[in-house]
Design an enzyme around this catalytic site. Structure first.
Site, mmCIF file in Angstrom:
data_model
loop_
_atom_site.group_PDB
_atom_site.id
_atom_site.type_symbol
_atom_site.label_atom_id
_atom_site.label_comp_id
_atom_site.label_asym_id
_atom_site.label_seq_id
_atom_site.Cartn_x
_atom_site.Cartn_y
_atom_site.Cartn_z
ATOM 1 N N ARG A 263 0.918 10.929 -2.983
ATOM 2 C CA ARG A 263 0.892 10.873 -4.445
ATOM 3 C C ARG A 263 0.187 12.079 -5.044
ATOM 4 N NH1 ARG A 263 0.530 4.698 -6.695
ATOM 5 N NH2 ARG A 263 2.370 4.132 -5.505
ATOM 6 N N ASP B 280 -11.441 6.735 0.314
ATOM 7 C CA ASP B 280 -12.613 7.010 -0.534
ATOM 8 C C ASP B 280 -13.042 5.782 -1.343
ATOM 9 O OD1 ASP B 280 -10.313 7.205 -2.008
ATOM 10 O OD2 ASP B 280 -11.032 8.824 -3.301
ATOM 11 N N GLY C 65 -5.313 0.874 2.006
ATOM 12 C CA GLY C 65 -4.011 0.899 2.662
ATOM 13 C C GLY C 65 -4.193 1.000 4.160
ATOM 14 N N ASP D 235 -2.759 9.887 4.097
ATOM 15 C CA ASP D 235 -2.558 11.018 3.186
ATOM 16 C C ASP D 235 -3.309 12.296 3.560
ATOM 17 O OD1 ASP D 235 -0.769 9.715 1.575
ATOM 18 O OD2 ASP D 235 -2.295 8.911 0.247
ATOM 19 N N ASP E 158 -6.079 13.455 2.706
ATOM 20 C CA ASP E 158 -6.584 14.182 1.531
ATOM 21 C C ASP E 158 -8.063 13.934 1.282
ATOM 22 O OD1 ASP E 158 -6.252 11.559 0.874
ATOM 23 O OD2 ASP E 158 -5.285 11.912 -1.046
ATOM 24 N N ARG F 253 -7.140 -4.674 -0.906
ATOM 25 C CA ARG F 253 -7.879 -4.069 -2.007
ATOM 26 C C ARG F 253 -8.470 -5.254 -2.771
ATOM 27 N NH1 ARG F 253 -3.704 -0.445 -1.221
ATOM 28 N NH2 ARG F 253 -4.455 1.701 -1.025
ATOM 29 N N THR G 199 -6.499 6.837 6.397
ATOM 30 C CA THR G 199 -5.482 6.927 5.347
ATOM 31 C C THR G 199 -4.446 7.928 5.807
ATOM 32 O OG1 THR G 199 -5.003 7.901 3.197
ATOM 33 C CG2 THR G 199 -7.097 8.491 4.151
#
Lengths: 323, 323, 323, 323
Positions: free
Chosen positions: A176, A107, A15, A132, A134, A76, A130
């Site tokens: 998510r 990742d 992404g 996120d 995370d 992707r 990213t």
């Protein structure tokens, strides 16, 4: 220093995230001063499989440092997941005389580099990109600060409107598996509740609180998309316990992925880009550049898994401010 | 000029809209130069019923001209809908020696003024304040330009992200009965489809088009909340005809109501505010100030109903650009 | 309709302005539906002299509709000012089979089209693109609304800071011959003074007012760069009459030319672009498309000179609000 | 914990900075959960001298967390600089039963607390609030990230405009003694030169570079106001060595002090606010809360002097990217 590195392939994968262009710019600018060639690989691993390469100069990137997205595109790539695809990619890299790789992504991107290693032994370094936030190995990922700022600017607008009575605003933000965006944007907007995937207790507490909700006030609740329920189901739960309340939903969705990168993300991208270049030129391989406690650190890909634990200090702040 | 007008009550009512503070500022500033007192009425008709009044000076408003919302608050007042409430309001106005009223709000606000007229014969003028732009008597309502700009900035972010394959972005914007925000924000963001309440054909055409949707592209579709279905049901319809496509939803909701007003809305508020003041001082009553073809015009409240017809030129543009 | 028009050359010229990409997009999109080819001419008249042409498709433009600048670049071309240069340009147009021209730019751009007419008789239509809003034949030029919004957002920030005592903020905005940006941004930010090139009285009045300036307040003064003096000299004048006052200067400069176009500018660009295309296909020539009283109008280039008169209503507002 | 602390006075002092309201909000919210009263002191030390106090509740602050400035105002107080003023302030604090103080401001603010200590022995803690980022004891000051983002958004607009030939854009940013804003905003916008007060070599290098400036390109140079010369004198120096070049000046000035705080500044304000409250409740005194390597740290006021050294990594990046 591995003397043979003359040409480094760079690509973005997964992404996209604001700040990727700034990081590309820094890599290319720093490389040009060291007489290293930078080969851009279009659309992540897809471009590697297709030998879709381009030479990149600092002048190409300077006009895009302030833009979201990534000018060399991302994807992707299902084909790279096959051995056949990876063999083709390795051949293309060799043919293009690419001596090392720097990848910006998540990742999955780094797992791709590990898989590639088995058939193509060139140094590879990753940069975490990213929204996120995370990932292990870095306190901040590229794009997270921009995504949070996009979210808070949206929530600020809701705060601006007349403080109507008896109204609950549910704002669903991205995340998510991770509540980072929800936590940071909720704290920064003085939200009355924050619901995250990492906690199941939070919904129970909020629904209890709402049973005593007085109709002379309004509440703003920030919900991570990966919470047990997203905003839409949560709205139904609220209405089930309090029929009179007026629940309004905002789902921010992909607007958090775009927009101009913030200063923080640009500088993070620049710092990690320059550091990754220096490190790959030393022959270091299979590591991700990250920022831990404001210092640049390199963590082996093996240890860079998704991180589901929220920082304790933030978690305590959320509990404090949700009361 | 009705010489007895020394003190004018101003209030905001209904849903708030960016630009209301700028309009209030202009009324108060212009009034102060004419030695007219301005009495602010808190929270719309509620403040009238409760005699919740305050004196307003230009210095109070200048720091808020650039902010969304309304510093004298707004509300929808059930009490004023009763005769008893209106009688109480009329008494309070008399007691506070308020000689005329200027109200910023929507058609409900103006119906309130008409109802008040029966028991309290003072001049009243309205200024159209609603983000929906769906009123007769003006080409633009206060807040519409700001709402559209908020929407396009959000949609721009989606445009920024990597042009992924086979993905449809559905963005739901405000507009229960009116497609104005959807049309303007869709045209301004080069959207691939625009769905509005005023047309039933648009969904049919779009769903037909999507049957031939190739998976090498991405589409942005803007949906008015008042369309036959909102974004959520539309997403299901799309998936029913094309299971492989990845549909992502953004619902902007109340973020369109807040935020700093744009220059256009501020100037519109200032122009209408100054004009409304001049006109009410002449004794004119029961009219709304509006901007028709770039000229300030006054339209009787009776004629200011909700407008469901979209401008022909825009409708043709939508048809053209959705092909 | 002139049946021979199959291929239209489009270009942007002069200073760039936000909204140019949206207008290009609309022209190309509408043309593609009529099977008309659009040839983009790089860097204005320079590209015409150099035969620097490209085919443009709607897909090229859609990702740039929300960006400032112009993707086909612009320039001021000294070579086109010579007869030799124009003859070369005319030959190149003929060779490329360009049957008509649509140009986005200012009065210099349109004079260029008139000069070209003498040696190359193809229909030409202009679209007003300049942030200064100082042209006859249209109430708004492309880029003006964006420039004003950039200016007000900057001035809003100054308003936000603590209302310090005894401080005067001078903000210089663009407008060499025209006070439009100063007037609109000053009114929209509740500025305490607005200085424009069209008036000499304004400086005198302001300096008089400042002689009685009390040190318990702060003032924001908006100055057009083309005022008798810009902000820097004005600051000295103020200090000459009041040594104690603390004068702070902001010069916005070229930040007003860039940034994402507002909804208003995008829609204006789209409306004028579609209308210009329709009109040039009818064989109409030597006119500029504009928006007068919210209606699309075509004005002969001969009449499109720079306009130095400010709208009376705005002028009165400035006088009112500067008191 | 010092059990006697029941009532804490909070104030903002010196130049205001985005994020102050968020920090105030966090202090008050956290205090309310511990049943501690928060007394707001208006306009910094001025309010202390005048006994201008107010009780603050979380509900007062929540609507302002996203706004620049400080809702309890700030000032530089000449009266508090006198012993007489400080004695009066100390009496007022005692009378209002204020048991401790939390101040948000710069080094002058903290020197004020040290001076107060001699006549009023209550615990005091500081929070660094200044856009300049030039203080020991913290990696980031409140407002710095917001100021840099304001600067980069402005410079981005300049980047957007057509890449004209032979034009140099000089952008002056804040920083009297510190190049932090210039460095961060210059790096983040791919500036071609960055001039800071901490270096004298930088001007010499840039002027040398400009002697070989080719007229086929454009440059963006970011200048700190505290550089040996600001933008205006620098422009003259450039023209002295290259008469043909077109130099354009932007001076951002006070727009960098205002605007909505970024997420980073809000969260920093919240984290430092909550930490300062916890710490002062323990009886700790005479320290500033800061963020060093992403950990909250307390540094004695004596050591919190202005910091003129730029971080080595950033300095090297500037040298690298200015080549």
């Amino acid at each position: 220093m591995t003397k043979t590195i003359k040409n480094i392939g760079v690509f973005t994968s997964g992404g996209d995230a604001p700040g990727m262009n700034a990081s590309l710019y820094a890599i290319i600018k720093a490389a040009s001063l060291k007489n290293i060639t930078i080969t851009g690989i279009w659309q992540g691993y897809d471009g590697m499989v297709d030998a879709s390469f381009t030479h990149l100069h600092p002048k190409n990137l300077a006009p895009h440092v302030h833009q979201g997205g990534t000018i060399i595109k991302t994807s992707r790539s299902p084909r790279f997941l096959t051995l056949k695809g990876r063999i083709k990619a390795a051949k293309n890299l060799k043919k293009a005389k690419i001596d090392a790789l720097i990848a910006i992504g998540g990742d999955g991107t780094f797992r791709g580099l590990m898989a590639l290693k088995e058939i193509c032994d060139i140094p590879t370094i990753g940069i975490p990109g990213t929204i996120d936030n995370d990932m292990m190995g870095t306190d901040y990922t590229l794009g997270f600060d921009s995504a949070v700022n996009t979210a808070i600017n949206a929530i600020d607008n809701i705060r601006d409107t007349a403080e109507s009575h008896n109204r609950i605003f549910l704002v669903e933000v991205m995340g998510r598996d991770s509540g980072y965006i929800a936590i940071n944007s909720g704290l920064c907007t003085a939200a009355d509740g924050i619901l995250i995937p990492e906690s199941k207790k939070d919904q129970v507490l909020l629904l209890n609180k709402l049973q005593h909700f007085k109709n002379r006030e309004s509440l703003i609740i920030v919900v991570a998309e990966g919470d047990e329920t997203g905003a839409i189901v949560m709205a139904e739960k609220i209405k089930a316990i309090n029929k009179k309340v007026d629940v309004r939903i905002t789902i921010l969705g992909h607007i958090q992925r775009g927009g101009n990168p913030t200063a923080f993300d640009r500088l993070l991208g620049i710092r990690l880009g320059v550091a990754a270049l220096d490190e790959v030129l030393k022959g270091t391989t299979n590591v991700m550049a990250g920022l831990l406690n404001n210092k640049i650190t390199f963590t082996p890909f093996e240890k860079v898994v998704k991180q589901h634990k929220v920082q304790t200090e933030l978690k305590e702040l959320v509990e404090l401010f949700s009361r």
